[in-house]
Design a protein around this motif. Structure first.
Motif, PDB file in Angstrom:
ATOM      1  N   LEU A  69      -0.621   3.117   8.032  1.00 41.05           N
ATOM      2  CA  LEU A  69      -2.030   2.931   7.696  1.00 41.05           C
ATOM      3  C   LEU A  69      -2.255   2.779   6.190  1.00 41.05           C
ATOM      4  CD1 LEU A  69      -3.600   5.684   9.997  1.00 41.05           C
ATOM      5  CD2 LEU A  69      -3.771   3.214  10.343  1.00 41.05           C
ATOM      6  N   HIS A  70      -1.550   3.587   5.404  1.00 36.44           N
ATOM      7  CA  HIS A  70      -1.849   3.676   3.981  1.00 36.44           C
ATOM      8  C   HIS A  70      -0.878   2.849   3.146  1.00 36.44           C
ATOM      9  CE1 HIS A  70      -3.763   7.321   5.767  1.00 36.44           C
ATOM     10  NE2 HIS A  70      -4.766   6.850   5.035  1.00 36.44           N
ATOM     11  N   TRP A  71      -1.222   2.632   1.898  1.00 41.62           N
ATOM     12  CA  TRP A  71      -0.606   1.589   1.081  1.00 41.62           C
ATOM     13  C   TRP A  71       0.379   2.124   0.064  1.00 41.62           C
ATOM     14  CZ3 TRP A  71      -6.103  -0.456  -0.484  1.00 41.62           C
ATOM     15  CH2 TRP A  71      -6.764  -0.903   0.677  1.00 41.62           C
ATOM     16  N   ASP A  72       1.296   1.227  -0.345  1.00 35.33           N
ATOM     17  CA  ASP A  72       2.175   1.536  -1.464  1.00 35.33           C
ATOM     18  C   ASP A  72       1.428   1.250  -2.767  1.00 35.33           C
ATOM     19  OD1 ASP A  72       2.137  -1.236  -1.491  1.00 35.33           O
ATOM     20  OD2 ASP A  72       4.314  -1.477  -1.462  1.00 35.33           O
ATOM     21  N   TRP A  73       2.048   1.633  -3.888  1.00 39.00           N
ATOM     22  CA  TRP A  73       1.359   1.474  -5.172  1.00 39.00           C
ATOM     23  C   TRP A  73       1.141   0.015  -5.569  1.00 39.00           C
ATOM     24  CZ3 TRP A  73      -1.245   5.389  -5.344  1.00 39.00           C
ATOM     25  CH2 TRP A  73      -0.751   6.693  -5.245  1.00 39.00           C
ATOM     26  N   PRO A  74       2.084  -0.908  -5.324  1.00 39.61           N
ATOM     27  CA  PRO A  74       1.787  -2.306  -5.656  1.00 39.61           C
ATOM     28  C   PRO A  74       0.565  -2.848  -4.916  1.00 39.61           C
ATOM     29  CG  PRO A  74       4.149  -2.022  -5.398  1.00 39.61           C
ATOM     30  CD  PRO A  74       3.513  -0.739  -4.953  1.00 39.61           C
ATOM     31  N   THR A  75       0.366  -2.411  -3.674  1.00 35.15           N
ATOM     32  CA  THR A  75      -0.802  -2.880  -2.929  1.00 35.15           C
ATOM     33  C   THR A  75      -2.076  -2.266  -3.484  1.00 35.15           C
ATOM     34  OG1 THR A  75       0.572  -3.148  -0.956  1.00 35.15           O
ATOM     35  CG2 THR A  75      -1.806  -3.102  -0.638  1.00 35.15           C
ATOM     36  N   HIS A  76      -2.028  -0.993  -3.854  1.00 39.09           N
ATOM     37  CA  HIS A  76      -3.173  -0.385  -4.543  1.00 39.09           C
ATOM     38  C   HIS A  76      -3.523  -1.195  -5.792  1.00 39.09           C
ATOM     39  CE1 HIS A  76      -4.487   3.468  -2.753  1.00 39.09           C
ATOM     40  NE2 HIS A  76      -3.270   3.524  -2.234  1.00 39.09           N
ATOM     41  N   HIS A  83       2.937  -4.670   5.016  1.00 40.63           N
ATOM     42  CA  HIS A  83       3.453  -4.240   6.312  1.00 40.63           C
ATOM     43  C   HIS A  83       4.633  -5.110   6.747  1.00 40.63           C
ATOM     44  CE1 HIS A  83       0.519  -1.184   6.957  1.00 40.63           C
ATOM     45  NE2 HIS A  83      -0.508  -2.002   7.069  1.00 40.63           N
ATOM     46  N   ALA A  84       4.528  -6.409   6.534  1.00 47.72           N
ATOM     47  CA  ALA A  84       5.596  -7.318   6.950  1.00 47.72           C
ATOM     48  C   ALA A  84       6.895  -7.030   6.214  1.00 47.72           C
ATOM     49  CB  ALA A  84       5.162  -8.769   6.716  1.00 47.72           C
ATOM     50  N   GLU A  85       6.787  -6.567   4.985  1.00 43.25           N
ATOM     51  CA  GLU A  85       7.975  -6.269   4.173  1.00 43.25           C
ATOM     52  C   GLU A  85       8.459  -4.831   4.338  1.00 43.25           C
ATOM     53  OE1 GLU A  85       6.851  -7.334   0.230  1.00 43.25           O
ATOM     54  OE2 GLU A  85       6.895  -9.510   0.638  1.00 43.25           O
ATOM     55  N   GLY A  86       7.798  -4.073   5.227  1.00 43.76           N
ATOM     56  CA  GLY A  86       8.233  -2.708   5.491  1.00 43.76           C
ATOM     57  C   GLY A  86       7.925  -1.734   4.387  1.00 43.76           C
ATOM     58  N   ARG A  87       6.936  -2.050   3.575  1.00 40.16           N
ATOM     59  CA  ARG A  87       6.531  -1.145   2.497  1.00 40.16           C
ATOM     60  C   ARG A  87       5.357  -0.292   2.983  1.00 40.16           C
ATOM     61  NH1 ARG A  87       4.240  -3.926  -1.381  1.00 40.16           N
ATOM     62  NH2 ARG A  87       4.226  -6.015  -0.481  1.00 40.16           N
ATOM     63  N   GLY A  88       4.812   0.501   2.102  1.00 46.12           N
ATOM     64  CA  GLY A  88       3.663   1.310   2.469  1.00 46.12           C
ATOM     65  C   GLY A  88       4.066   2.664   3.016  1.00 46.12           C
ATOM     66  N   ASN A  89       3.067   3.437   3.393  1.00 40.59           N
ATOM     67  CA  ASN A  89       3.281   4.767   3.934  1.00 40.59           C
ATOM     68  C   ASN A  89       3.886   4.675   5.330  1.00 40.59           C
ATOM     69  OD1 ASN A  89       2.410   7.347   5.420  1.00 40.59           O
ATOM     70  ND2 ASN A  89       1.816   7.817   3.321  1.00 40.59           N
ATOM     71  N   PRO A  90       4.806   5.580   5.697  1.00 44.60           N
ATOM     72  CA  PRO A  90       5.380   5.551   7.039  1.00 44.60           C
ATOM     73  C   PRO A  90       4.366   5.675   8.168  1.00 44.60           C
ATOM     74  CG  PRO A  90       6.707   6.946   5.604  1.00 44.60           C
ATOM     75  CD  PRO A  90       5.477   6.582   4.829  1.00 44.60           C
ATOM     76  N   SER A 103      -9.837   7.157   3.450  1.00 47.95           N
ATOM     77  CA  SER A 103      -8.592   7.643   2.853  1.00 47.95           C
ATOM     78  C   SER A 103      -7.810   6.562   2.119  1.00 47.95           C
ATOM     79  CB  SER A 103      -7.704   8.272   3.923  1.00 47.95           C
ATOM     80  OG  SER A 103      -7.373   7.341   4.938  1.00 47.95           O
ATOM     81  N   LEU A 104      -8.113   5.292   2.351  1.00 49.10           N
ATOM     82  CA  LEU A 104      -7.440   4.233   1.600  1.00 49.10           C
ATOM     83  C   LEU A 104      -7.750   4.317   0.109  1.00 49.10           C
ATOM     84  CD1 LEU A 104      -7.966   1.226   4.047  1.00 49.10           C
ATOM     85  CD2 LEU A 104      -5.890   2.595   3.726  1.00 49.10           C
ATOM     86  N   CYS A 105      -8.789   5.067  -0.245  1.00 46.47           N
ATOM     87  CA  CYS A 105      -9.144   5.242  -1.655  1.00 46.47           C
ATOM     88  C   CYS A 105      -8.318   6.320  -2.347  1.00 46.47           C
ATOM     89  CB  CYS A 105     -10.619   5.625  -1.786  1.00 46.47           C
ATOM     90  SG  CYS A 105     -11.779   4.363  -1.247  1.00 46.47           S
ATOM     91  N   PHE A 106      -7.719   7.227  -1.563  1.00 46.07           N
ATOM     92  CA  PHE A 106      -7.047   8.353  -2.215  1.00 46.07           C
ATOM     93  C   PHE A 106      -5.677   8.686  -1.617  1.00 46.07           C
ATOM     94  CE2 PHE A 106      -9.873  10.257   1.026  1.00 46.07           C
ATOM     95  CZ  PHE A 106      -8.968  11.029   1.749  1.00 46.07           C
ATOM     96  N   HIS A 107      -5.208   7.899  -0.678  1.00 39.45           N
ATOM     97  CA  HIS A 107      -3.925   8.165  -0.039  1.00 39.45           C
ATOM     98  C   HIS A 107      -2.892   7.172  -0.558  1.00 39.45           C
ATOM     99  CE1 HIS A 107      -1.100   9.526   2.972  1.00 39.45           C
ATOM    100  NE2 HIS A 107      -2.011  10.254   3.584  1.00 39.45           N
ATOM    101  N   GLY A 108      -1.748   7.691  -0.992  1.00 41.55           N
ATOM    102  CA  GLY A 108      -0.691   6.847  -1.510  1.00 41.55           C
ATOM    103  C   GLY A 108       0.425   6.631  -0.517  1.00 41.55           C
ATOM    104  N   PRO A 109       1.565   6.164  -0.974  1.00 37.69           N
ATOM    105  CA  PRO A 109       2.678   5.859  -0.072  1.00 37.69           C
ATOM    106  C   PRO A 109       3.360   7.087   0.506  1.00 37.69           C
ATOM    107  CG  PRO A 109       3.305   5.501  -2.354  1.00 37.69           C
ATOM    108  CD  PRO A 109       1.839   5.763  -2.357  1.00 37.69           C
TER     109      PRO A 109
END
Length: 236
Positions: free
Chosen positions: A216-223, A206-213, A12-18
């Protein structure tokens, strides 16, 4: 002239967004970022929760994968399964995977609800002792995928996406993660496959509190960072 093609076998890291799972055509997903940088098309074969074992099953059982592997336009392939393998489990994977087969419907829903409620408590109580898949099994299935791909298409540029960290209430233990990263780095050297190490980018998110609540999944800058790193690795 047909543009070159990239195949990604992932989770799901390939298709799941924030916020949610996205259509594979979403331009900010990392496989599309990689394809844009390389000037190629991309085909993604992935499902939520897939481990390296599921990746192997895709290679051997999914005719879409066979068809893509036989396409002369295919030039690159990314094995992007393995992150879920080190995530803690509360019950053996076969038991969790059997829940959808429980009948009747109301009983299945009660079993699923009980599992979801109990899972994080069991993980905490066991200190995350059980992995979704043992490291030895992860490497076994990576090896089988590489052997099959190299047998049929030895000219392909290959990359292995390293395991990604998580910070999730649903999986409240990172016990096996550090060892999984070291094992992936060792494996890549021993098996002569390029490793895309995503630990730094995802851990910073994760350390900066970004990403999906869900943690597990990533925000757009990480993608975007991961997509650029995969493109750089394949180009190199």
């Amino acid at each position: 002239m047909t543009p070159p093609l990239l195949l990604v076998i992932g989770d799901s890291l390939c298709f799941h967004g924030p916020e949610r799972p996205e259509l594979l055509s979403h331009p900010s997903l990392w496989p599309n970022g990689t394809a844009d940088t390389l000037g190629c098309r991309v085909d993604v074969v992935a499902r939520a929760g897939w481990t390296s074992r599921d990746g192997w099953w895709a290679v051997t059982k999914d005719p879409r994968v066979w068809t893509t592997l036989a396409d002369p336009a295919l030039t690159s392939l990314v094995i992007a399964v393995g992150s879920m393998d080190a995530v803690p489990a509360s019950v053996p994977v076969w038991a969790r995977e059997a829940i959808p087969y429980v009948r009747s419907g109301p009983l299945r829903r009660r079993v699923r609800s009980a599992y979801l409620t109990a899972h994080p408590h069991v993980v905490r109580a066991t200190a995350g002792a059980i992995r979704q898949l043992p490291q030895s099994a992860t490497e076994h299935y990576w090896t089988r995928m590489l052997a099959a791909i190299r047998h049929h298409r030895p000219e392909l540029r290959l990359a292995l996406l390293g395991p990604a960290p998580w910070r999730s209430d649903a999986y409240p233990s990172n016990r096996h993660y550090p060892a999984s990263v070291l094992a992936a780095r060792r494996y890549a050297v021993e098996n002569q496959v390029a490793l895309v190490d995503v630990e730094g980018a995802v851990a910073t998110m994760h350390a900066e509190g970004r990403g999906n609540p869900d943690g597990l999944h990533w925000d757009w800058p990480t993608h975007a960072q991961v997509g650029a790193a995969v493109a750089e690795t394949l180009a190199g």
